[in-house]
Design a protein around this motif. Structure first.
Motif, PDB file in Angstrom:
ATOM      1  N   MET A   1       0.840  -1.184   0.000  1.00 21.12           N
ATOM      2  CA  MET A   1       0.000   0.000   0.000  1.00 21.12           C
ATOM      3  C   MET A   1       0.887   1.250   0.000  1.00 21.12           C
ATOM      4  N   THR A   2       0.477   2.225  -0.774  1.00 19.68           N
ATOM      5  CA  THR A   2       1.207   3.493  -0.843  1.00 19.68           C
ATOM      6  C   THR A   2       1.060   4.238   0.478  1.00 19.68           C
ATOM      7  N   LYS A   3       2.201   4.766   0.962  1.00 20.71           N
ATOM      8  CA  LYS A   3       2.205   5.492   2.242  1.00 20.71           C
ATOM      9  C   LYS A   3       2.577   6.948   2.020  1.00 20.71           C
ATOM     10  N   ALA A   4       1.932   7.814   2.787  1.00 21.88           N
ATOM     11  CA  ALA A   4       2.232   9.248   2.744  1.00 21.88           C
ATOM     12  C   ALA A   4       2.483   9.753   4.153  1.00 21.88           C
ATOM     13  N   HIS A   5       3.313  10.783   4.233  1.00 17.17           N
ATOM     14  CA  HIS A   5       3.555  11.461   5.511  1.00 17.17           C
ATOM     15  C   HIS A   5       3.318  12.949   5.277  1.00 17.17           C
ATOM     16  N   VAL A   6       2.376  13.495   6.024  1.00 23.57           N
ATOM     17  CA  VAL A   6       2.041  14.918   5.953  1.00 23.57           C
ATOM     18  C   VAL A   6       2.596  15.578   7.212  1.00 23.57           C
ATOM     19  N   VAL A   7       3.476  16.566   7.009  1.00 28.86           N
ATOM     20  CA  VAL A   7       4.123  17.265   8.118  1.00 28.86           C
ATOM     21  C   VAL A   7       3.706  18.723   8.049  1.00 28.86           C
ATOM     22  N   TYR A   8       3.253  19.277   9.178  1.00 30.86           N
ATOM     23  CA  TYR A   8       2.814  20.672   9.170  1.00 30.86           C
ATOM     24  C   TYR A   8       3.443  21.470  10.302  1.00 30.86           C
ATOM     25  N   ALA A   9       3.513  22.788  10.064  1.00 28.05           N
ATOM     26  CA  ALA A   9       3.916  23.757  11.091  1.00 28.05           C
ATOM     27  C   ALA A   9       2.838  24.828  11.094  1.00 28.05           C
ATOM     28  N   THR A  10       2.397  25.227  12.273  1.00 29.75           N
ATOM     29  CA  THR A  10       1.305  26.194  12.327  1.00 29.75           C
ATOM     30  C   THR A  10       1.402  27.071  13.573  1.00 29.75           C
ATOM     31  N   ASP A  48      10.663   6.243   5.082  1.00 25.03           N
ATOM     32  CA  ASP A  48       9.751   5.100   5.109  1.00 25.03           C
ATOM     33  C   ASP A  48       8.384   5.448   4.518  1.00 25.03           C
ATOM     34  N   THR A  49       8.379   6.311   3.496  1.00 22.51           N
ATOM     35  CA  THR A  49       7.114   6.715   2.906  1.00 22.51           C
ATOM     36  C   THR A  49       7.290   6.898   1.409  1.00 22.51           C
ATOM     37  N   ASP A  50       6.192   6.943   0.691  1.00 23.33           N
ATOM     38  CA  ASP A  50       6.227   7.129  -0.764  1.00 23.33           C
ATOM     39  C   ASP A  50       5.945   8.569  -1.161  1.00 23.33           C
ATOM     40  N   ILE A  51       5.027   9.205  -0.423  1.00 24.74           N
ATOM     41  CA  ILE A  51       4.598  10.577  -0.712  1.00 24.74           C
ATOM     42  C   ILE A  51       4.895  11.438   0.510  1.00 24.74           C
ATOM     43  N   LYS A  83      11.127   9.322  -3.985  1.00 22.57           N
ATOM     44  CA  LYS A  83       9.981   9.831  -3.225  1.00 22.57           C
ATOM     45  C   LYS A  83       9.285  10.931  -4.035  1.00 22.57           C
ATOM     46  N   ILE A  84       7.987  11.005  -3.894  1.00 21.29           N
ATOM     47  CA  ILE A  84       7.179  12.064  -4.502  1.00 21.29           C
ATOM     48  C   ILE A  84       6.851  13.053  -3.401  1.00 21.29           C
ATOM     49  N   PHE A  85       6.921  14.360  -3.732  1.00 26.61           N
ATOM     50  CA  PHE A  85       6.583  15.345  -2.705  1.00 26.61           C
ATOM     51  C   PHE A  85       5.645  16.419  -3.233  1.00 26.61           C
ATOM     52  N   GLY A  86       5.003  17.072  -2.262  1.00 20.96           N
ATOM     53  CA  GLY A  86       4.194  18.255  -2.531  1.00 20.96           C
ATOM     54  C   GLY A  86       4.311  19.178  -1.336  1.00 20.96           C
ATOM     55  N   VAL A  87       4.233  20.484  -1.605  1.00 24.05           N
ATOM     56  CA  VAL A  87       4.296  21.464  -0.521  1.00 24.05           C
ATOM     57  C   VAL A  87       3.098  22.398  -0.675  1.00 24.05           C
ATOM     58  N   SER A 146       1.130  10.729  -9.434  1.00 17.31           N
ATOM     59  CA  SER A 146       2.576  10.729  -9.624  1.00 17.31           C
ATOM     60  C   SER A 146       3.240   9.550  -8.924  1.00 17.31           C
ATOM     61  N   ALA A 147       2.726   9.197  -7.757  1.00 18.95           N
ATOM     62  CA  ALA A 147       3.321   8.116  -6.970  1.00 18.95           C
ATOM     63  C   ALA A 147       2.975   6.736  -7.497  1.00 18.95           C
ATOM     64  N   THR A 148       1.894   6.617  -8.229  1.00 19.69           N
ATOM     65  CA  THR A 148       1.448   5.296  -8.663  1.00 19.69           C
ATOM     66  C   THR A 148       1.667   5.066 -10.159  1.00 19.69           C
ATOM     67  N   LYS A 149       2.483   5.904 -10.787  1.00 15.66           N
ATOM     68  CA  LYS A 149       2.796   5.715 -12.216  1.00 15.66           C
ATOM     69  C   LYS A 149       3.672   4.518 -12.402  1.00 15.66           C
TER      70      LYS A 149
END
Length: 149
Positions: A1-10, A48-51, A83-87, A146-149
């Motif tokens: 399974m594709t894994k993502a990690h979302v990291v935020y600062a607020t 340890d993540t894909d996205i 790894k694929i990323f987005g900001v 993008s991650a599943t191409k």
């Protein structure tokens, strides 16, 4: 399974909202998502993540989040090849030329670590509205494509 990690600062909660919207969008697309606050995240967790999704704020006149500086600096020591990323980040257009510059800084750091942009950067003025939610949903879909191409 594709894994993502979302990291935020607020500070205001707006970037946590952005992160929550992206997390929900990714989960709706069948992605296993971890969401964490930047000061509670070790950059090595990204290995340890894909996205990878970073949702930073820009402080004052172009400063990165103080609580995220160690995380930001540690990106330079990682090999994120494959790894694929987005900001995506919330800011305030009041700051004119400094509006959301942390988004661009984190994108550059991720690229320099070998990750590939899976979607264009998203910059939101203040709190996300209905249109911003649609933009963030598209952002999530682009990342998954993008991650599943």
């Amino acid at each position: 399974m594709t894994k993502a990690h979302v990291v935020y600062a607020t500070i205001t909660g707006n970037n946590e909202d952005v992160a929550d919207i992206v997390t929900e969008g990714l989960e709706d697309l069948g992605i296993n998502v971890t969401e964490t606050e930047i000061s509670q995240t070790d950059a090595e967790e990204l290995l340890d993540t894909d996205i990878i999704v970073i949702c930073p704020y820009t402080y004052d006149e172009g400063n990165l989040p103080e609580e995220g500086m160690d995380f930001y600096d540690d990106l330079a020591n990682l090999d994120l090849t494959g790894k694929i990323f987005g900001v995506a980040g919330s800011g305030d257009v009041f700051y004119e030329e400094f509006y959301n510059v942390a988004v661009d800084a984190f994108a550059k750091a991720l690229q320099e670590a070998g990750a590939v942009a899976g979607a264009p950067n998203v910059k939101i003025n203040l709190d996300p509205d209905e249109n911003d939610i649609k933009i963030l949903d598209t952002f999530s879909k682009q990342l998954v494509q993008s991650a599943t191409k």
